[in-house]
Design an enzyme around this catalytic site. Structure first.
Site, PDB file in Angstrom:
ATOM      1  N   ASP A  92      54.112  57.186  50.060  1.00 13.04           N
ATOM      2  CA  ASP A  92      53.830  56.616  48.740  1.00 13.04           C
ATOM      3  C   ASP A  92      54.603  57.368  47.664  1.00 13.04           C
ATOM      4  O   ASP A  92      54.061  57.676  46.593  1.00 13.04           O
ATOM      5  CB  ASP A  92      52.327  56.655  48.455  1.00 13.04           C
ATOM      6  CG  ASP A  92      51.934  55.710  47.321  1.00 13.04           C
ATOM      7  OD1 ASP A  92      52.640  54.700  47.116  1.00 13.04           O
ATOM      8  OD2 ASP A  92      50.931  55.986  46.631  1.00 13.04           O
ATOM      9  N   MET A 145      45.144  54.295  43.507  1.00 11.30           N
ATOM     10  CA  MET A 145      44.156  54.778  44.467  1.00 11.30           C
ATOM     11  C   MET A 145      43.116  55.683  43.818  1.00 11.30           C
ATOM     12  O   MET A 145      42.410  56.408  44.504  1.00 11.30           O
ATOM     13  CB  MET A 145      44.863  55.543  45.596  1.00 11.30           C
ATOM     14  CG  MET A 145      45.707  54.669  46.494  1.00 11.30           C
ATOM     15  SD  MET A 145      44.746  53.613  47.585  1.00 11.30           S
ATOM     16  CE  MET A 145      44.135  54.817  48.770  1.00 11.30           C
ATOM     17  N   GLY A 165      45.865  55.881  38.767  1.00 12.65           N
ATOM     18  CA  GLY A 165      46.784  55.258  39.704  1.00 12.65           C
ATOM     19  C   GLY A 165      46.081  54.198  40.519  1.00 12.65           C
ATOM     20  O   GLY A 165      44.895  53.906  40.307  1.00 12.65           O
ATOM     21  N   GLY A 191      45.337  61.323  34.646  1.00 10.19           N
ATOM     22  CA  GLY A 191      46.093  60.113  34.939  1.00 10.19           C
ATOM     23  C   GLY A 191      45.295  59.162  35.799  1.00 10.19           C
ATOM     24  O   GLY A 191      44.258  59.511  36.366  1.00 10.19           O
TER      25      GLY A 191
END
Length: 446
Positions: free
Chosen positions: A142, A26, A24, A22
């Site tokens: 987060d 960050m 994201g 995946g």
């Protein structure tokens, strides 16, 4: 690093990259194999946003390493275990437990809103993970769909403590900046305040809202506009939440002191599930190998992008919000005064009608007989033009409905009692004076 360039790469001398799990805001999460222990792992390459300065990048690197050591002591069935943290090419890499699951963000993107029963089970699992983290002094900061992994059995794992903070630990900040995903940042974080455990619960509420509705609770085109909505607006009305609506409303409460806590949220989620049929109503599709093109780029979909906000921007936002709130309070007071004034006028009009003002209809439909006008006073003592017409001085026994109405009724009665009395006194005095003059003349004639 692209997927093609990353395949087969050896990180820290022991982790061999084999695919992408995946992406994201960050960084990128890679599928890898630990050659020393011969087990699959999830390897997160932490990539800092391009708009950060070198000083901020270095501060984030040191903070990531420090907080990874803090998160490594967190062990819970619904938390992805952090095995190791290494540095490669000047960036930290987090070595985590590999969970055969897909992110909640990816599932909602591909399949739309999830059944509320499934979302309730996911919420219970994430609540357990947050409770365990808060007990050891860790605030995630987060929580969002991209950081919740959902397996085939609908079990959920909270992952990526990349910007977590240990409560009470000396902070390594980024020059007064706030980093996070705007649609999932709690209002207190958007105001530049310190994030506590309640901030994670607000983010959980926004995450569950997205899962059950298939859209963001606060969706705006610009990050700062989204933060403004988070602080000042109500979430968009729910359509699919069903019995989860009270939980979402409690978790998305603006005031952290009044926000629903872990125990209350767990109780409400269990109560909702107790009325549902047993069994899993829905399960995500096979996890398998995920095509890199199918994964949302940079976490932008469903508000997953991580943004950086300067402290000055947050102060300006707080100033604007304060002005708007002040204007709203003044407008509310003005409208309340106008409603109260209209109500008193209506009550006074009804009172006059009950006391038999001209024009009132009787039960049979005929108008009441005309009332005789009150005696005319001399011009110097006539009532002011603003005075209401005369009314019978019948005593009203019903109590006044408000202090203002009582004062108006008293002035109304006093005017039409005093004036006739004064007129009568003047007439009597005039008659007496006339009689005295006549008597004087009569005696003078004698």
């Amino acid at each position: 690093m692209s997927a093609e360039a990353g395949l087969g790469r050896l990180v820290a001398g022991r982790y061999v990259v084999s695919g992408v799990l995946g992406r994201g805001g960050m960084g990128v999460v890679w599928r890898a194999t630990d050659q020393v222990l011969n087990r699959p792992v999830a390897l997160k390459e932490v990539v800092f946003p391009a708009h950060l300065s070198d000083e901020e990048r270095d501060a984030l690197r040191r903070r990531t390493l420090r907080e990874a050591r803090t998160a490594a002591r967190l062990v819970h069935p619904n938390v992805t275990t952090l095995y190791d943290v290494v540095e490669e090419d000047g960036r930290p890499w987090l070595v985590m437990e590999h969970v055969d699951a897909r992110s909640l963000q990816e599932v909602v993107q591909q399949h739309g809103p999830l059944p509320w029963t499934t979302v309730a089970r996911i919420g219970l699992d994430v609540l357990g993970a947050l409770e365990a983290a808060h007990e050891v002094g860790i605030v995630h900061r987060d929580v969002k769909p991209g950081n919740v992994l959902v397996g085939r059995d609908c079990a959920a794992h909270l992952t990526d403590f990349g910007i977590a903070v240990a409560t009470g630990d000396p902070s390594i900040t980024t020059a007064g900046a706030i980093i996070g995903s705007p649609p999932f940042m709690a209002p207190e974080r958007a105001r530049g305040e310190e994030a506590g455990p309640a901030a994670d619960l607000w983010s959980l509420g926004a995450t569950l809202y997205t899962a059950v509705e298939g859209r963001l609770a606060f969706e705006r085109t610009e990050p700062m506009a989204t933060l403004f909505a988070v602080v000042s607006d109500d979430p968009a009305p729910v359509e699919h939440a069903g019995p989860l609506e009270p939980v979402l409303r409690g978790l998305l409460t603006k005031d952290p002191a009044a926000r629903m806590d872990v125990a209350a949220a767990r109780r409400e989620l269990r109560r909702a599930l107790s009325g549902s049929e047993p069994g899993t109503a829905w399960a995500p599709p096979d996890t398998g190998d995920t095509d890199d093109t199918a994964v949302s780029q940079d976490g932008a979909a469903l508000g997953g992008r991580v943004e950086r906000f300067d402290a000055d921007d947050l102060r300006a936002l707080a100033s604007v919000i304060g002005t708007v709130a002040r204007d709203a309070r003044e407008q509310a007071r003005y409208l309340a005064d106008k409603r109260r004034e209209r109500k008193e006028h209506k009550e006074l009009r009804e009172l006059r009608e009950r006391e038999g003002r001209p024009g009132r209809r009787r039960a049979g439909g005929a108008a009441p007989p005309p009332q005789a006008p009150p005696p005319q006073a001399p011009r110097s003592q006539a009532p002011s033009p603003q005075a209401p017409p005369a009314a019978p001085s019948r005593v009203v026994t019903s109590p006044p409905r408000s202090a203002g109405l009582a004062r108006r009724r008293w002035r109304f009665k006093r005017r039409w009692v005093v004036v006739p009395v004064l007129v009568t006194v003047l007439v009597v005095l005039a008659a007496v004076s006339g009689m005295v003059v006549l008597l004087a003349r009569a005696f003078g004639a004698l």
